[in-house]
Design a protein around this motif. Sequence first.
Motif, short mmCIF file in Angstrom:
data_model
loop_
_atom_site.label_atom_id
_atom_site.label_comp_id
_atom_site.label_asym_id
_atom_site.label_seq_id
_atom_site.Cartn_x
_atom_site.Cartn_y
_atom_site.Cartn_z
N GLY A 1 -45.63 34.08 1.16
CA GLY A 1 -44.87 35.23 0.67
C GLY A 1 -45.14 36.49 1.46
O GLY A 1 -45.87 36.47 2.44
N PRO A 2 -44.55 37.60 0.99
CA PRO A 2 -44.60 38.84 1.77
C PRO A 2 -46.01 39.37 2.01
O PRO A 2 -46.23 40.11 2.96
CB PRO A 2 -43.79 39.84 0.93
CG PRO A 2 -43.67 39.23 -0.42
CD PRO A 2 -43.74 37.76 -0.22
N ALA A 3 -46.97 39.03 1.14
CA ALA A 3 -48.32 39.56 1.33
C ALA A 3 -49.23 38.54 2.00
O ALA A 3 -50.45 38.63 1.91
CB ALA A 3 -48.90 40.01 0.00
N SER A 4 -48.63 37.57 2.70
CA SER A 4 -49.46 36.50 3.27
C SER A 4 -50.39 37.01 4.36
O SER A 4 -51.39 36.38 4.66
CB SER A 4 -48.57 35.39 3.82
OG SER A 4 -47.78 35.88 4.85
N SER B 1 -40.20 61.85 4.03
CA SER B 1 -40.36 60.39 3.90
C SER B 1 -39.28 59.66 4.69
O SER B 1 -38.32 60.27 5.15
CB SER B 1 -40.30 59.99 2.43
OG SER B 1 -38.99 60.14 1.97
N GLY C 1 -37.34 55.44 5.11
CA GLY C 1 -37.20 54.11 4.53
C GLY C 1 -38.02 53.09 5.29
O GLY C 1 -38.35 53.29 6.45
N LYS D 1 -37.34 50.35 6.60
CA LYS D 1 -36.74 49.73 7.78
C LYS D 1 -36.01 50.75 8.64
O LYS D 1 -35.16 50.39 9.46
CB LYS D 1 -35.77 48.61 7.35
CG LYS D 1 -36.48 47.39 6.83
CD LYS D 1 -36.94 46.50 7.98
CE LYS D 1 -38.00 45.53 7.50
NZ LYS D 1 -38.87 45.07 8.57
N ASP D 2 -36.28 52.03 8.43
CA ASP D 2 -35.61 53.05 9.22
C ASP D 2 -35.97 52.93 10.69
O ASP D 2 -37.06 52.50 11.04
CB ASP D 2 -36.00 54.45 8.72
CG ASP D 2 -35.13 54.87 7.55
OD1 ASP D 2 -34.32 54.03 7.11
OD2 ASP D 2 -35.24 56.01 7.09
N THR D 3 -35.02 53.34 11.54
CA THR D 3 -35.22 53.12 12.96
C THR D 3 -35.42 54.41 13.73
O THR D 3 -35.64 54.38 14.94
CB THR D 3 -34.01 52.38 13.56
OG1 THR D 3 -32.83 53.12 13.23
CG2 THR D 3 -33.89 51.00 12.97
N GLY E 1 -46.39 48.97 8.89
CA GLY E 1 -45.30 48.26 9.54
C GLY E 1 -44.77 49.01 10.76
O GLY E 1 -45.53 49.66 11.48
N THR E 2 -43.43 48.95 10.97
CA THR E 2 -42.85 49.56 12.17
C THR E 2 -42.82 51.08 12.06
O THR E 2 -42.87 51.77 13.08
CB THR E 2 -41.40 49.09 12.40
OG1 THR E 2 -40.69 49.21 11.18
CG2 THR E 2 -41.36 47.68 12.90
N ALA F 1 -45.30 53.36 14.06
CA ALA F 1 -45.14 53.26 15.51
C ALA F 1 -43.93 54.08 15.95
O ALA F 1 -43.96 54.77 16.97
CB ALA F 1 -44.97 51.80 15.92
N ILE F 2 -42.85 54.03 15.15
CA ILE F 2 -41.65 54.81 15.49
C ILE F 2 -41.94 56.30 15.36
O ILE F 2 -41.57 57.10 16.21
CB ILE F 2 -40.45 54.39 14.61
CG1 ILE F 2 -40.10 52.93 14.88
CG2 ILE F 2 -39.24 55.28 14.87
CD1 ILE F 2 -38.98 52.39 14.04
N LYS G 1 -51.78 45.79 17.28
CA LYS G 1 -50.32 45.75 17.33
C LYS G 1 -49.74 47.18 17.41
O LYS G 1 -48.78 47.43 18.12
CB LYS G 1 -49.80 45.06 16.07
CG LYS G 1 -48.38 44.59 16.15
CD LYS G 1 -48.30 43.29 16.90
CE LYS G 1 -46.95 43.14 17.56
NZ LYS G 1 -46.90 41.95 18.41
N LEU H 1 -47.28 48.60 20.22
CA LEU H 1 -45.91 49.04 19.95
C LEU H 1 -45.70 50.50 20.35
O LEU H 1 -44.68 50.84 20.95
CB LEU H 1 -45.59 48.89 18.46
CG LEU H 1 -45.44 47.46 17.95
CD1 LEU H 1 -45.19 47.47 16.45
CD2 LEU H 1 -44.31 46.74 18.65
#
Lengths: 381, 292
Positions: free
Chosen positions: A39-42, A199, A201, A203-205, A228-229, A232-233, A257, A261
């Motif tokens: 699952g997502p927390a793996s 703030s 989101g 998955k914001d890019t 997450g990403t 880095a962005i 990582k 990135l």
Amino acid sequence: MKIRKTVSMLAAGLLLSLAAAQTSAGDTIKVGTFLAVTGPASFLGDPELKTLQMYVEEVNAGGGVDGRQVELIHYDTGGNAKEAVNFAKRLIQKDKVDVIVGGSTTGTTLAVMPLVESSEMPFISLAGAVSIIRPVKKWTFKTPHTDAMAAAKIFGDMQRRGISKVALISGSGGFDKSGRAQSLELARQYGITMVADESYGAKDTDMTAQLAKIRDTDAQAILNFGFGTGPAIVTKNVRQLGITLPLYQSHGVASKKYIELAGDAAEGVRLPAAALLVAEQLPDSDPQKAVLLSYKNKFEAKYGDVSTFGGHAYDGLFMALEAIDRANSTDKAKVRDEIERTTGFVGTGGIFNMSPTDHLGLGINAFKMLEIKNGDWSIVQ
Amino acid sequence: MFDQILQFVLTGVTVGATYALVALGFAIIYNASDVVNFSQGEFVMLGAMGSIAFSAGNGLPLWLAAICAVLLVICVGMALQRFAIAPARGASVVTTIIITIGASIFLRGVALLLWGKDIFGMPHFSGEEPIKIGEATLLPQNLWVMGGASVLVLGVHYFFNHTTNGKAVLACSCNRTAAQLVGINVSRMMLIAYGLSALLGSLAGILVAPITFTSYDAGVMLGLKGFSAAILGGFGNPMGAVAGGLLLGLIESLAAGLISSGYKDAIGFVILLLVLFFKPSGLFGKASAERV
């Protein structure tokens, strides 16, 4: 005649006690665990389970604890709180475990706590949130650092650099939000005012809009609490906009990582992180160094890249086993008391000193302040 | 203040260009086959992940790896049409939507198995030195995204209006039976439409990956945003989809900059709802009448 009787009684007593010792040696110590291996927390549960399995095997090969073998009973929650409650019930009622070391996520841990407390089961959680140990619950302990400690470490470093106005930017995930709340709460204690609270989101890019706004404030540093990403962005966008303010990240990006990135943009970024990340760079006098290197080398020889999350499981397992060793029994109340009496336990997360008012036992010096230099971590003195 | 707004607009246009390309993919498939393809976002993800995998594993130069990835994604798109959509012909709209959602979950699962949960980055095509316009900045890669999107949009426009195949695809969307009667190979046109959508999606993925990074689940949000953009512009209208994408990107960026970054997605969706409320066919869609 009298003497003979005494001798025979003594012999009988000796035999009995021997027999008793034998049966207790035949009994295994049952360590129960429920983790989010899938699952997502793996990314949490997977290294945690591998760590538990690896060390239970090692302890057993070395003769076990008090001559008793350790048995690990594991269930995979997939990060689902409802499943976690079912599995905890099963561990307590059916498997009759002696201690539980588990609960990868805050959600699963909080869901299980009422059951653990009512069935009086010693429980060491591997999840992050402060709410697990504050207020202190009698039977629940935890090993990972909290967000509040990370925020405190960052603010302490800012204070030393004379920074008093900070712009906060954080993501919308659970980790990010909790970190944001803790930062806002703690800032005042360190004489820091938040001049922006932006703030983005999960998955914001692109965060240049938020950062352009921050650029027009009088902030002296930027703090990004994220996972997450996003971080880095943000790091890349900060450099793109030509912002030269010091950038602080949270322990959420404490992995190679992130450097990979964010690339050159990550130069000079500071973040609090567990000592495991910089085990090799620690001075030999550091009491944690030996533990960290041994854990890191063993894990990496067997499974590949080490993570701090697996380390939390190491800390939890050995804290529990040492408590059982000291208690000389698996009596739940005694084991609980011994866990609470843990002092000077050198783990991967820091040096633990539990007490009736502190069921985590780590100070903020368990975090190291790191700066990224030439694409690698370096410890800020 | 002016510099700030210029920065918001530049950001909005770059993000919007990505949405536009995803939205265009939605529009093309919808036009040709009345199917809303919810695996459009996965095409984007596969394009980016594929090129990273090809350039890492075999050591191909990035441009060659990108071409391989695009071809691969086109095959995936065509396979989706042939093996999942075509057999269900005549099924209701809801059924086909469920099929495409299933396909998107499947593709995400395959990507997870192949590449794991890691986040991957891609080198910028022409450096990372920011270009300054006043106090506002943008990256050379932003120009690649905008330029690439413009070329692709013009290409699609040309294809539909000036080539026989393009007109044949449009004919299928107007009336499938009539198109078949005048000798158009309908099933081939469907393959072309899906292939073209996959091409657009994968190229969009490759263009934005250096800025946004990518991971197995990167397609979910992009797919959703692209879908909203397509609706905003008027579903089934390719140029409307492009306008919708740019508009959504601009709204988000301006909302984040001028109002509140916490509510920028909400503001985007509220505007979408308002548009649908007052003009159900979207900003540039033609009102359609359903014959019963």
